[in-house]
Design a protein around this motif. Sequence first.
Motif, PDB file in Angstrom:
ATOM      1  N   LEU A 176      28.755  40.678  38.515  1.00  0.00           N
ATOM      2  CA  LEU A 176      29.215  41.859  37.784  1.00  0.00           C
ATOM      3  C   LEU A 176      30.302  41.468  36.784  1.00  0.00           C
ATOM      4  O   LEU A 176      31.245  40.748  37.119  1.00  0.00           O
ATOM      5  CB  LEU A 176      29.747  42.887  38.780  1.00  0.00           C
ATOM      6  CG  LEU A 176      30.041  44.290  38.279  1.00  0.00           C
ATOM      7  CD1 LEU A 176      28.775  44.957  37.778  1.00  0.00           C
ATOM      8  CD2 LEU A 176      30.665  45.125  39.398  1.00  0.00           C
ATOM      9  N   VAL A 187      32.221  47.532  34.239  1.00  0.00           N
ATOM     10  CA  VAL A 187      31.650  48.801  34.690  1.00  0.00           C
ATOM     11  C   VAL A 187      32.356  49.932  33.952  1.00  0.00           C
ATOM     12  O   VAL A 187      33.562  49.849  33.678  1.00  0.00           O
ATOM     13  CB  VAL A 187      31.803  48.997  36.215  1.00  0.00           C
ATOM     14  CG1 VAL A 187      31.203  50.327  36.659  1.00  0.00           C
ATOM     15  CG2 VAL A 187      31.150  47.847  36.964  1.00  0.00           C
ATOM     16  N   ALA A 210      26.783  49.348  34.077  1.00  0.00           N
ATOM     17  CA  ALA A 210      27.257  48.042  34.528  1.00  0.00           C
ATOM     18  C   ALA A 210      26.604  46.949  33.708  1.00  0.00           C
ATOM     19  O   ALA A 210      25.419  47.033  33.348  1.00  0.00           O
ATOM     20  CB  ALA A 210      26.960  47.841  36.012  1.00  0.00           C
TER      21      ALA A 210
END
Length: 598
Positions: A200, A203, A212
């Motif tokens: 990740l 976001v 995301a």
Amino acid sequence: MEEDELAAFRARWKQELTKAASNVEDQPQYVSIASSLLDGRTSPLLDRIEEERSRRKRQYHNMTDVYSRAQQQPQKKVKKDQEELVDLLIQDLNEVNDIPFFDVELPYELALKIFQYLDCTELGRCAQVSRAWRVLAEDGVLWFRMCTREGYHPDANVSDSPCWKSTLRDCRTSAKTVRSNWKNRVGSISQLQFELGKVLCDVSFCENFVLAGYTSGDVRLWDTLHWDSSASFLKANSLSVNTDPRPHVSHVQVNRTVAAAAYEDGCVDLWSTETGGEPIHHYQSPGRIQSLALSCDSPVLGSSSGPDVRLDRPDDCGYWRTTCQTQLPKTVNSLVLVPGRGQQQPLAVVAAAETVYLLDPRAEEPQTLHSVYGHPVTCVDASQSQVALGVKSTGWAMHDGGNKIHVYSLETGKMTVCVGSSPGDFTCINLRDSPAHLLVCGNKDRRVRVFDLRTGFSVASLYAHHLGVTSVQADDWKIVSGGGEGLVCVWEMRMGTKLWEMHNRHPVRRVRFNTSTLVTANIPNDKSPRGACITDDDLTAHRRHRGVICHYDFSEDVTSEDHILPICRSDYTENYGYNYNISLAVPYDRLSGSHPSH
């Protein structure tokens, strides 16, 4: 017959008034007026004035006698006689007149205009007075206005509900339940999953949308109200898709209508949240995108690459155009778009080192809002009318109270208040979502602070996270904060106590909540972790390095069977599953005797 009744009524009142006058010499005003009306006089006020003069003259000459007579008469008896006289007057008026004493003779619209200033409790009391008042107190327009005034169904019409009184009652009950669930952490908790092997990067949240970006170059959009949305996967532009390896996603932003993503190679893509699929707008910057901003209530996109800043928005035909492009003396650190502009020209707040600029497309040059040499700006946030800056104190200024937050007015361009005095740097400010006149911020000194901008004093100071505060948001009663150690804390503002906390491995970079939901994002610092190859089908390694997006819904009951993990609902009859089972529904003797594993 009517004349006889009226004569009997007057005679009865004369007798009562004579009796009251014999009990006390100093008669109340309504007794004198009633006596004059019963005698048929046309000007009772003149007679009462004359009687008042005579009474005062007698009182002046015979003060001692009057006082002694007053001492002899019991006060309770006088007061009781006066109350009986008033009750008798109202009763006789109701018998003589066709319209009751407490009925309203005003037009319905005018009476409704008066009743709209009453609250829920007062309307309930008025409904018990008479039938006419009950009809007024239960009018749907009054309860509709009260419902919208309290924030429920702001976009509804009067005709949308057959009974707005019941609607308001249901909304209040639901809000009370949600607030109780918030305090006790009762609700459904889910993680927004993605494929293995993706770390990740960033976001963004807006209402029910969660966007995301990952190291694989993929961008994922979730609609938390419609989990089966076809626009979940957003396709990148052809340049980024054909690059091998694909560039990482550096920044993402989303609002109600559009979603945007910036890549490490300087490309920026823009999609429609309604259709998804291919980008509706794309451009390439010469360098890496340092900051990306999207207006929360209008389709305006701002980006900065080095010292260059540009603003894009759609024209009347829906085609995106660059409305403003400028170059600042220094590299831009952060970019914030002022909310609440609607169809007006966008307004951006740009921080570059120790200088903060106000960028207006209608002006030829950016306006310098704040500039203090040697004092860099660490964080920025803006509301419709104010801008808050976290200013770092260095050198000789460190002995002058430490780091501070300066709040400027967008209308005048002048500083309105300066709050804070901390040895640590301010890392995050939330002015846009905070209640009126309040500002919540986080600091490297591990504390979350709430300031009252009217007085400049601290409302709350909470020791929250031992690795510093990374994100924060507050409303009228609670504070949600995230820290560098991966801890999410929920606080009660008035008492300054922690309600509950949740922990994940990576720092909490984003926190966003509304009335009933909370979304948190734990984003890793290291986008290329060493050790185990996370591209392999290794669930443990992947969860350790990928980052987590958690969605909390406090409007649902966690005790329902749908929200219990399958491993906890097992009845020990499955021929597959984990190598352990924590269900306690089966008696121990059955475990030892009839379980297939024994």
